[in-house]
Design an enzyme around this catalytic site. Structure first.
Site, PDB file in Angstrom:
ATOM      1  N   ASN A 174      53.943  27.154 -25.935  1.00 57.10           N
ATOM      2  CA  ASN A 174      53.907  28.158 -24.873  1.00 57.10           C
ATOM      3  C   ASN A 174      55.255  28.850 -24.754  1.00 57.10           C
ATOM      4  O   ASN A 174      56.291  28.169 -24.693  1.00 57.10           O
ATOM      5  CB  ASN A 174      53.592  27.475 -23.529  1.00 57.10           C
ATOM      6  CG  ASN A 174      53.649  28.438 -22.357  1.00 57.10           C
ATOM      7  OD1 ASN A 174      52.786  29.309 -22.223  1.00 57.10           O
ATOM      8  ND2 ASN A 174      54.664  28.317 -21.523  1.00 57.10           N
ATOM      9  N   GLU A 175      55.255  30.168 -24.726  1.00 55.60           N
ATOM     10  CA  GLU A 175      56.463  30.975 -24.456  1.00 55.60           C
ATOM     11  C   GLU A 175      57.711  30.382 -25.104  1.00 55.60           C
ATOM     12  O   GLU A 175      58.739  30.201 -24.438  1.00 55.60           O
ATOM     13  CB  GLU A 175      56.652  31.149 -22.938  1.00 55.60           C
ATOM     14  CG  GLU A 175      55.530  31.939 -22.313  1.00 55.60           C
ATOM     15  CD  GLU A 175      55.786  32.376 -20.871  1.00 55.60           C
ATOM     16  OE1 GLU A 175      56.747  31.917 -20.244  1.00 55.60           O
ATOM     17  OE2 GLU A 175      54.995  33.215 -20.375  1.00 55.60           O
ATOM     18  N   GLU A 294      48.105  34.991 -20.667  1.00 57.19           N
ATOM     19  CA  GLU A 294      48.645  34.949 -19.297  1.00 57.19           C
ATOM     20  C   GLU A 294      48.812  36.380 -18.834  1.00 57.19           C
ATOM     21  O   GLU A 294      49.570  37.144 -19.446  1.00 57.19           O
ATOM     22  CB  GLU A 294      49.997  34.226 -19.227  1.00 57.19           C
ATOM     23  CG  GLU A 294      49.878  32.723 -19.319  1.00 57.19           C
ATOM     24  CD  GLU A 294      51.184  31.993 -19.044  1.00 57.19           C
ATOM     25  OE1 GLU A 294      51.952  32.452 -18.174  1.00 57.19           O
ATOM     26  OE2 GLU A 294      51.422  30.978 -19.716  1.00 57.19           O
TER      27      GLU A 294
HETATM   28  O1  AHR Z   1      51.780  30.983 -15.135  1.00 55.87           O
HETATM   29  C1  AHR Z   1      53.030  30.593 -14.676  1.00 55.87           C
HETATM   30  C2  AHR Z   1      54.063  30.477 -15.782  1.00 55.87           C
HETATM   31  O2  AHR Z   1      54.332  31.748 -16.297  1.00 55.87           O
HETATM   32  C3  AHR Z   1      53.649  29.699 -17.006  1.00 55.87           C
HETATM   33  O3  AHR Z   1      53.896  28.343 -16.869  1.00 55.87           O
HETATM   34  C4  AHR Z   1      54.539  30.264 -18.070  1.00 55.87           C
HETATM   35  O4  AHR Z   1      53.936  30.211 -19.339  1.00 55.87           O
HETATM   36  C5  AHR Z   1      54.818  31.671 -17.607  1.00 55.87           C
HETATM   37  O5  AHR Z   1      56.160  31.964 -17.632  1.00 55.87           O
END
Ligand code: AHR
Length: 502
Positions: A174-175, A294
């Site tokens: 993730n990210e 997201e």
């Molecule tokens: O959705 C909230 C946060 O936003 C998530 O944990 C992250 O992936 C993003 O920065």
């Protein structure tokens, strides 16, 4: 009387692409009260035998969410999935570093799979590429998807799950481009680990689909070089690349905020171009599609979150209370996703319950629909079929960050099986209604079933526990089809759903 006017021309043969139902996905992270107090609260009056809140399940079902990303988010980059399986009384409590809380691990992979079944949804599972890597990821695929006769699949059976969970869609971390991420990596570092992890996960289960982590937004200094580099490594082993983006009305400039989806549009176009550039470079036959996993409005809770006491279980984090204005931005984001249905195959409204979410709850109390619930509900319920390529003529305006922002933003979905044509439209005008003419000559015999109008005199109006129906959609009137032309008036600052049926 509206002084401004706009037109949409629709033809059944001019198709952008088929909507993959996973476009209407969402997201549950071990963060704030998303899991504990959101989907899971054993002491709640509506809790079922497994401790899941039935009132929340009912609202999720109403939204018809086909897939839910889990367990993070930033959380996943420090998560040991093994902590969340096996007898609950033996599970470890951990310091959760991404959000500075304590994770009790009452809910893990198996419980979430149970919840997903009850909510009529699928799991989209993310693996930890922050503190962990190939080994933990391949073991998790084996635990979830291998039928039996191996250490991890037999362990699952011993935990009470004889049948594999058959999780099809997996996210590779993730990210990983963000310095806030546990185990943040350069594009080269992430590209390598993602490739090697992807390879082995697919060796364990060749039927799975994999999402490579793209940029955390257009604002990242490494965008779009990040996409090119990570795809250069992992292209042949992955199926999708992710995009994340949140918007906020930070300066209380509504006209500018309402235009935010113009940035989303550019983001999608740039990522599609980068994927196709890499396809050409690699002489590949495979097309990489997009998972916008997201997206939402997120800014209301930023200040409150700075006051939260660290190291507690499930504090109220990221609890944005959404306004009518936010619902309009969410509507334009949905329209933008639809416009790219040929390449954006999956998306996750982040998130689903309590944490920047369409559904809010009180611990031990009510559950209700936030303003942003409604545009998502409408598009998820009526936006199934093929997206049409409309010719739109609309007046436009300039704002602080954007020029030529169309006042009318719209998308149309044709559901041939149900003989239904649905137009989703936002009027961004702050002062006036707009008259709309939709050319539907290609849809002979179609008549208006309903025109749902969602608007409010107070653009900052919200739904709350005490007043959960302060802002709800209404049935509009006066939208008719005559001589192949559907005519309508869209109130200022409104979300509209015009449904036609044969
Ligand atoms: O959705 C909230 C946060 O936003 C998530 O944990 C992250 O992936 C993003 O920065």
């Amino acid at each position: 009387m509206a002084t401004k006017s706009a037109e949409i021309k629709l033809t059944p043969d001019y198709v952008v692409g088929e909507v993959d139902p996973r476009l209407y996905g969402s997201f549950i992270e071990h963060l704030g009260r998303a899991v504990y107090g959101g989907i899971y609260e054993p002491d709640h009056p509506t809790a079922d035998n497994d401790g899941f809140r039935q009132d929340v399940i009912d609202l999720v079902k109403e939204l018809q969410v086909p897939i839910v990303r889990y367990p993070g988010g930033n959380f996943v980059s420090g998560y040991n999935w093994e902590d969340g399986v096996g007898p609950k009384e033996e599970r470890k409590k951990r310091l959760e570093l991404a959000w500075r809380t304590i994770e009790p691990n009452y809910v893990g992979v198996n419980e979430f799979a149970d919840w997903a079944k009850k909510a009529n949804t699928e799991v989209m599972m993310a693996v930890n590429l922050g503190t962990r890597g190939i080994d933990a990821a391949r073991n998790l695929v084996e635990y979830c998807n291998h039928p039996s006769g191996t250490y991890w699949s037999d362990l699952r059976a011993s935990h009470g799950y004889q049948q594999p969970h058959a999780i099809k869609t997996w996210c590779l971390g993730n990210e990983m481009d963000g310095p806030w991420q546990i185990g943040h990596k350069t594009a080269e570092e992430y590209g390598r680990i993602a490739l090697e992890t992807a390879k082995v996960m697919k060796w364990v289960d060749p039927s799975i689909e994999l999402v490579l982590a793209g940029s955390s937004g257009t604002q990242m200094p490494t965008f779009p070089e990040w996409e090119a580099t990570v795809l250069n490594h992992a292209y042949e082993y992955v199926d999708y690349i992710s995009l994340h983006r949140y918007y906020g009305n930070h300066d209380n400039d509504t006209a500018n905020f309402l235009a935010s989806a113009m940035d989303m549009e550019e983001f999608i176009n740039s990522v599609v171009s980068t994927c196709d550039y890499m396809k050409a470079k690699k002489r590949s036959k495979k097309t990489i599609n997009l998972s916008f996993d997201e997206w939402n409005v997120w800014f209301h809770s930023n200040e409150a979150d700075k006051q939260i006491e660290p190291w507690t279980v499930a504090p109220p984090q990221l609890e944005d209370t959404y306004t009518m204005e936010d619902a309009l931005v969410v509507g334009t984001m949905l329209i933008t996703l639809l416009r790219h249905a040929d390449r954006v195959k999956m998306a996750s409204l982040a998130q689903l319950v309590n944490v920047i979410a369409p559904i809010m709850t009180e611990n031990g109390g009510k559950a209700w629909r936030q303003t942003i619930f409604y545009p998502f509900l409408h598009v998820s319920n009526f936006g199934r079929g093929v997206v049409l390529n409309p010719a739109i003529t609309s007046p436009a305006y300039d704002s602080k960050d954007f020029s030529d922002v169309p006042i009318l933003d719209a998308a149309a979905v044709f559901n041939q099986r149900a003989d239904e044509l649905t137009i989703f439209a936002v009027n961004r005008d702050m002062e006036e209604s707009i008259s709309l003419a939709i050319d539907v000559r290609g849809f002979e015999g179609y008549q208006v079933v309903e025109h749902i109008v969602y608007t409010d005199e107070d653009i900052k109006a919200r739904n709350t526990a005490d007043n959960p129906e302060r802002v709800v959609p209404q049935q509009g009137s006066g939208t008719v089809v005559e001589d192949g032309l559907a005519t309508s008036v869209l109130p200022k600052l409104s979300w509209n759903v015009i449904r036609l049926k044969k």
